[in-house]
Write a protein that holds these residues in place. Structure first.
Motif, PDB file in Angstrom:
ATOM      1  N   SER A  77       0.839  -1.189   0.000  1.00 12.64           N
ATOM      2  CA  SER A  77       0.000   0.000   0.000  1.00 12.64           C
ATOM      3  C   SER A  77       0.883   1.252   0.000  1.00 12.64           C
ATOM      4  O   SER A  77       0.652   2.190  -0.767  1.00 12.64           O
ATOM      5  CB  SER A  77      -0.915  -0.037   1.234  1.00 12.64           C
ATOM      6  OG  SER A  77      -1.733   1.096   1.277  1.00 12.64           O
ATOM      7  N   SER A  79       3.899   1.400  -1.132  1.00 12.53           N
ATOM      8  CA  SER A  79       4.534   1.455  -2.457  1.00 12.53           C
ATOM      9  C   SER A  79       3.601   2.107  -3.470  1.00 12.53           C
ATOM     10  O   SER A  79       4.043   2.859  -4.344  1.00 12.53           O
ATOM     11  CB  SER A  79       4.877   0.047  -2.959  1.00 12.53           C
ATOM     12  OG  SER A  79       5.714  -0.619  -2.046  1.00 12.53           O
ATOM     13  N   GLY A  80       2.313   1.793  -3.355  1.00 12.20           N
ATOM     14  CA  GLY A  80       1.328   2.382  -4.262  1.00 12.20           C
ATOM     15  C   GLY A  80       1.165   3.869  -4.028  1.00 12.20           C
ATOM     16  O   GLY A  80       1.023   4.652  -4.975  1.00 12.20           O
ATOM     17  N   LEU A  81       1.202   4.269  -2.759  1.00 14.53           N
ATOM     18  CA  LEU A  81       1.123   5.705  -2.448  1.00 14.53           C
ATOM     19  C   LEU A  81       2.323   6.430  -3.062  1.00 14.53           C
ATOM     20  O   LEU A  81       2.175   7.470  -3.711  1.00 14.53           O
ATOM     21  CB  LEU A  81       1.092   5.931  -0.931  1.00 14.53           C
ATOM     22  CG  LEU A  81      -0.175   5.498  -0.194  1.00 14.53           C
ATOM     23  CD1 LEU A  81       0.002   5.638   1.322  1.00 14.53           C
ATOM     24  CD2 LEU A  81      -1.384   6.313  -0.656  1.00 14.53           C
ATOM     25  N   ALA A  83       4.237   5.473  -5.559  1.00 17.58           N
ATOM     26  CA  ALA A  83       4.163   5.470  -7.023  1.00 17.58           C
ATOM     27  C   ALA A  83       3.144   6.486  -7.514  1.00 17.58           C
ATOM     28  O   ALA A  83       3.403   7.249  -8.458  1.00 17.58           O
ATOM     29  CB  ALA A  83       3.810   4.072  -7.526  1.00 17.58           C
ATOM     30  N   GLY A  84       1.980   6.504  -6.870  1.00 16.99           N
ATOM     31  CA  GLY A  84       0.932   7.434  -7.275  1.00 16.99           C
ATOM     32  C   GLY A  84       1.367   8.878  -7.087  1.00 16.99           C
ATOM     33  O   GLY A  84       1.173   9.723  -7.966  1.00 16.99           O
ATOM     34  N   LEU A  85       1.992   9.158  -5.947  1.00 15.92           N
ATOM     35  CA  LEU A  85       2.436  10.531  -5.675  1.00 15.92           C
ATOM     36  C   LEU A  85       3.540  10.935  -6.652  1.00 15.92           C
ATOM     37  O   LEU A  85       3.552  12.066  -7.147  1.00 15.92           O
ATOM     38  CB  LEU A  85       2.910  10.661  -4.223  1.00 15.92           C
ATOM     39  CG  LEU A  85       1.801  10.538  -3.169  1.00 15.92           C
ATOM     40  CD1 LEU A  85       2.391  10.419  -1.761  1.00 15.92           C
ATOM     41  CD2 LEU A  85       0.832  11.722  -3.240  1.00 15.92           C
ATOM     42  N   ASN A  86       4.442  10.022  -6.956  1.00 20.16           N
ATOM     43  CA  ASN A  86       5.487  10.330  -7.942  1.00 20.16           C
ATOM     44  C   ASN A  86       4.874  10.629  -9.302  1.00 20.16           C
ATOM     45  O   ASN A  86       5.278  11.575  -9.979  1.00 20.16           O
ATOM     46  CB  ASN A  86       6.479   9.171  -8.064  1.00 20.16           C
ATOM     47  CG  ASN A  86       7.481   9.165  -6.916  1.00 20.16           C
ATOM     48  OD1 ASN A  86       7.672  10.175  -6.240  1.00 20.16           O
ATOM     49  ND2 ASN A  86       8.110   8.025  -6.684  1.00 20.16           N
ATOM     50  N   ALA A  87       3.890   9.809  -9.676  1.00 20.19           N
ATOM     51  CA  ALA A  87       3.246  10.013 -10.977  1.00 20.19           C
ATOM     52  C   ALA A  87       2.573  11.379 -11.044  1.00 20.19           C
ATOM     53  O   ALA A  87       2.441  11.965 -12.112  1.00 20.19           O
ATOM     54  CB  ALA A  87       2.232   8.907 -11.234  1.00 20.19           C
ATOM     55  N   LEU A  88       2.141  11.878  -9.893  1.00 19.11           N
ATOM     56  CA  LEU A  88       1.444  13.167  -9.852  1.00 19.11           C
ATOM     57  C   LEU A  88       2.384  14.302  -9.435  1.00 19.11           C
ATOM     58  O   LEU A  88       1.927  15.387  -9.045  1.00 19.11           O
ATOM     59  CB  LEU A  88       0.260  13.078  -8.884  1.00 19.11           C
ATOM     60  CG  LEU A  88      -0.795  12.020  -9.254  1.00 19.11           C
ATOM     61  CD1 LEU A  88      -1.700  11.711  -8.081  1.00 19.11           C
ATOM     62  CD2 LEU A  88      -1.619  12.464 -10.453  1.00 19.11           C
ATOM     63  N   ARG A  90       4.131  14.619  -6.765  1.00 19.99           N
ATOM     64  CA  ARG A  90       3.998  15.006  -5.363  1.00 19.99           C
ATOM     65  C   ARG A  90       4.937  14.163  -4.501  1.00 19.99           C
ATOM     66  O   ARG A  90       4.617  13.770  -3.374  1.00 19.99           O
ATOM     67  CB  ARG A  90       2.539  14.841  -4.908  1.00 19.99           C
ATOM     68  CG  ARG A  90       1.577  15.706  -5.704  1.00 19.99           C
ATOM     69  CD  ARG A  90       0.566  16.392  -4.850  1.00 19.99           C
ATOM     70  NE  ARG A  90       1.119  17.059  -3.692  1.00 19.99           N
ATOM     71  CZ  ARG A  90       0.400  17.562  -2.698  1.00 19.99           C
ATOM     72  NH1 ARG A  90      -0.904  17.458  -2.738  1.00 19.99           N
ATOM     73  NH2 ARG A  90       0.951  18.155  -1.680  1.00 19.99           N
TER      74      ARG A  90
END
Ligand SMILES: Cc1ncc(C[n+]2csc(CCOP(=O)(O)OP(=O)(O)O)c2C)c(N)n1
Ligand code: SF4
Ligand SMILES: [Mg+2]
Lengths: 300, 406
Positions: A77, A79-81, A83-88, A90
């Motif tokens: 979870s 790791s997903g945060l 990855a998601g923040l990097n993609a955005l 943030r």
């Protein structure tokens, strides 16, 4: 160290009135962990006592954003945060996973090892209350030898505690540290440091649990200290492989005045059925670990 | 400009995912899905696709990563097959319960024990009740098109979508596929905006312990209890059928290809006998129908594209005039019958439809299913019906039930 108190973040992220038991070690330590982490943080937590502490929908006792996740998935979870923040774009936000010993040593170890091996940029905190407390004190691989739990109700736990910190060290992490709620300044400094480091940081907090361990809530800090005085719990950090004692454990290492483990064990109902053989085994086990730490501290 | 290429199903899925500007990918290798993860890794490492690829250690973690990434507002993608999907089971519920618009490709494969890497649909059918939308594809063109539709649907209705296609039969079979041009896709699929973004600016505790009854928030406003949240998911799924159909129509207008929305029909106008199924078995049935028609049997096919939400109204309409129904499926609800067969019967309950319904379980663990055999079994079943057997025991097509070993 009164002067140190001034540096502690005045902001409270743990609001008054949470659902932890009286005298909960997690509850006290968590307050300082959050103070050190500050605002720009996203938490993720699995099923555990911490879920309960965070409160029931639609209210919460914690003023930082938190994603509840399933028991086994904490580090994934996180790791997903990340990855998601990097993609955005943030990536400036610190992602922090906080799990119990069950969620770390046992069901969560696969996801944690995976995330650590990938060098995921996050902090993983294990609060170790040495059993599955949320489900009513069952044995975990973090439960010490000789402890009664509801799944070792007669013969006590037969095995020693798993050395999770060693397992995490085998992942070559930039930062590993142990903390205790009885030493909030040591805890605070380590979290402030961890927040500044990149990569996977692993921190483990000793979390005495009055109902699960069988001691009066008012003795929580006393017991936390005894854990350290006896070497049952050791304050240290490992920075890029360099081991050093910190705080009270450092003093103990320098002065060589550890108390026998019996002083700690005898105050807890969970050890009341422990055999003398188990007692000497635990003492030998603690001595062995301690000597290993001392050797490492000297060679550094 | 769109372009046509000869692609496998997995390549078509990868092309579709790229066109959707997925931002986070997390998947774990399993046959026959593996090459899809390889194509996406290639696309990301070569800089063709700007996305984070989280190379997790398990499928449970793959979907956990997607759940968390989607919660902070990133468009997330995963894919798996068989045991990988089963291993995700807990997270499937968690994703749907969180109302996150994650899209996954399920490349259908049988499940063990014993091990089988070959195709059937037991994997996705056994995840039927996890709250995901399930769409089954017939060919590789439909895979790429459905993937593009899936994000639009998922983000509109806030329900994750599983795009299912048959392992090997489609995943590893090359067919000409028209790859839509990026601008048309961009106009069709706007960027993802999460319903609840987890961010430090607006701290929330997402998916905490929720009680059976409603509770007041800090301002005294009553909020849903667990049961209300479940009801909302159910009603959203029920309403999603219309959205799926509408998105299909919009897609057809913009891209010139209509895959039928909820279901598609083949030669059903005057059909007495309707063969039905999902995915490639339904395509096979169209060839069986051609053969049957040559033999003077008025047969047609209704292919179910959407299995969840179950398109009850569309199904009732499509089967209204059927005189016999043969449900052909690559799954079995052990101890009863094929899952699709039960669902169809339930949909017909209380309507005028009183046609005999026969269930044919076929192709488990990759057992061959040929159009000729579907035509043959249809004739046999029609004979049984003519002999007064409105409902028979489930037929296990091509299964040597007569010479089983001890
Ligand atoms: C897959 C799964 N298995 C079991 C449980 C039940 N469960 C919830 S919390 C918990 C124990 C948690 O122990 P630990 O991680 O040590 O945290 P603690 O409660 O002691 O703080 C268990 C077994 C669960 N939620 N999910
Ligand atoms: S059971 Fe123990 S760890 Fe859990 S809240 Fe109570 S005191 Fe804290
Ligand atoms: Mg515990």
């Amino acid at each position: 160290m009164p002067e140190n108190l001034f540096k502690v973040n005045k902001e409270e992220y743990m609001l008054p009135g949470n659902r932890a038991c009286q005298g909960c070690g997690l509850s006290l330590g968590y307050r300082y962990i959050l103070k050190a982490l500050r605002e720009n943080t996203i938490l993720t937590i699995p099923a555990s006592c911490l879920t309960v502490l965070h409160g029931l929908y639609p209210t919460t006792s914690v003023a930082l954003p938190c994603l509840n996740c399933t028991f086994a998935s904490t580090a994934a979870s996180a790791s997903g945060l990340v990855a998601g923040l990097n993609a955005l774009n943030r990536g400036d936000i610190t992602v922090v996973a906080v799990a119990g010993d069950g969620g770390t040593y046992d069901i969560g170890i696969q996801a944690l090892s995976g995330a650590a091996e990938r060098g995921t940029d996050f902090i993983f905190v294990c609060y170790d209350n040495e059993g599955y407390m949320n489900t009513g004190t069952q044995r975990s691989s973090a439960t010490p030898m000789g402890a009664l739990t509801t799944t070792t109700p007669i013969h006590t736990k037969q095995q020693n505690k798993k050395d999770m910190l060693k397992i995490m060290e085998a992942h070559d992490l930039p930062y590993i540290a142990t903390v205790s709620p009885a030493y909030p300044m040591d805890l605070y400094d380590k979290f402030v440091k961890a927040k500044r480091i990149k990569g996977t940081r692993y921190l483990q907090m000793s979390a005495p649990c009055p109902p699960g361990w069988g001691f009066p809530p008012k003795d929580m800090v006393k017991l936390s200290r005894l854990a350290i005085e006896t070497g049952m719990f050791v304050l240290y950090e490992v920075e890029n492989g360099r081991f050093s004692f910190t705080g009270r454990s450092k003093t103990l290492a320098e002065k060589g005045k550890r108390l026998p483990v019996i002083n700690y064990l005898e105050r807890q109902g969970r050890f009341r059925k422990m055999s003398l053989e188990q007692l000497s085994q635990i003492q030998r086990w603690v001595d062995g670990k301690w000597n290993e730490y001392v050797r490492r501290a000297e060679t550094n | 400009m769109s372009r046509t290429e000869i692609l496998t199903g997995n390549q078509a899925a990868a092309e579709g995912a790229k066109l959707c500007h997925i931002q986070v990918v997390s998947a774990y290798p399993i046959t026959p899905q593996t090459s899809l993860t390889e194509y996406l890794s290639q696309a990301i490492e070569s800089g063709q696709l700007k996305a984070e690829y989280v190379r997790v250690e398990s499928e449970h973690s793959a979907l956990s990563v997607c759940i968390a990434a989607s919660s902070v507002g990133a468009r997330a993608f995963t894919s798996t097959s068989s045991h990988g999907l089963l291993y995700m089971h807990e997270q499937l519920h968690w994703a749907a319960g969180s109302r996150l618009p994650i899209v996954m490709c399920c490349v259908n494969r049988g499940v063990g024990a014993p091990w089988s890497i070959f195709n059937d649909q037991q994997d996705s059918i056994s995840q039927r009740d996890t709250g995901w939308i399930q769409i089954y594809c017939r060919d590789n063109q439909e895979i790429i098109d459905t993937l593009i539709q899936a994000y639009r649907i998922a983000e509109l209705v806030k329900i994750p979508v599983m795009v299912c296609y048959d392992g090997f039969v489609l995943s590893h079979t090359m067919m000409p596929v028209e790859i839509p041009d990026a601008e048309t896709v961009d106009a069709f699929l706007p960027p993802y905006h999460a319903h609840t973004i987890l961010s430090p600016e607006d701290p929330r505790n997402i998916n905490p312990v929720t009680f059976p009854w409603r509770r007041a928030d800090q301002d005294g406003v009553m909020c849903d209890g667990y049961m209300e949240l479940r009801y909302k998911l159910q009603t959203a799924l029920e309403a999603a059928g219309e959205t799926i159909a509408a998105v299909g129509r919009d897609f057809a207008e913009r891209f010139g290809r209509d895959h039928g929305g909820l279901l598609w029909r083949y030669r059903t106008e005057d059909a007495d006998v309707i063969l039905t199924g999902m995915g490639s078995i339904a395509t096979e049935a169209t060839m069986a129908v051609d053969a049957l028609r040559e033999q003077g049997i008025a047969a047609g096919v209704v292919g179910l594209r959407v299995y969840r939400p179950f398109p009850k109204a569309a199904v009732r309409e499509a089967f209204r005039d059927a005189r016999a129904v043969l449900v052909m499926e690559k799954d079995i609800s052990y101890g009863y019958e094929g899952a699709l067969c039960s669902d169809l019967k339930a949909a017909f309950y209380g309507t005028e439809i009183s046609a005999p319904i026969h269930n044919v379980v076929a192709g488990l663990g990759g057992r061959d299913v040929k159009a000729r055999e579907l035509a043959e079994v249809t004739r046999e079943i029609l004979d049984r019906i003519a002999a007064g057997q409105p409902e028979g025991p489930t037929t296990w097509l091509n299964c040597r039930t007569d010479t089983l070993t001890e």
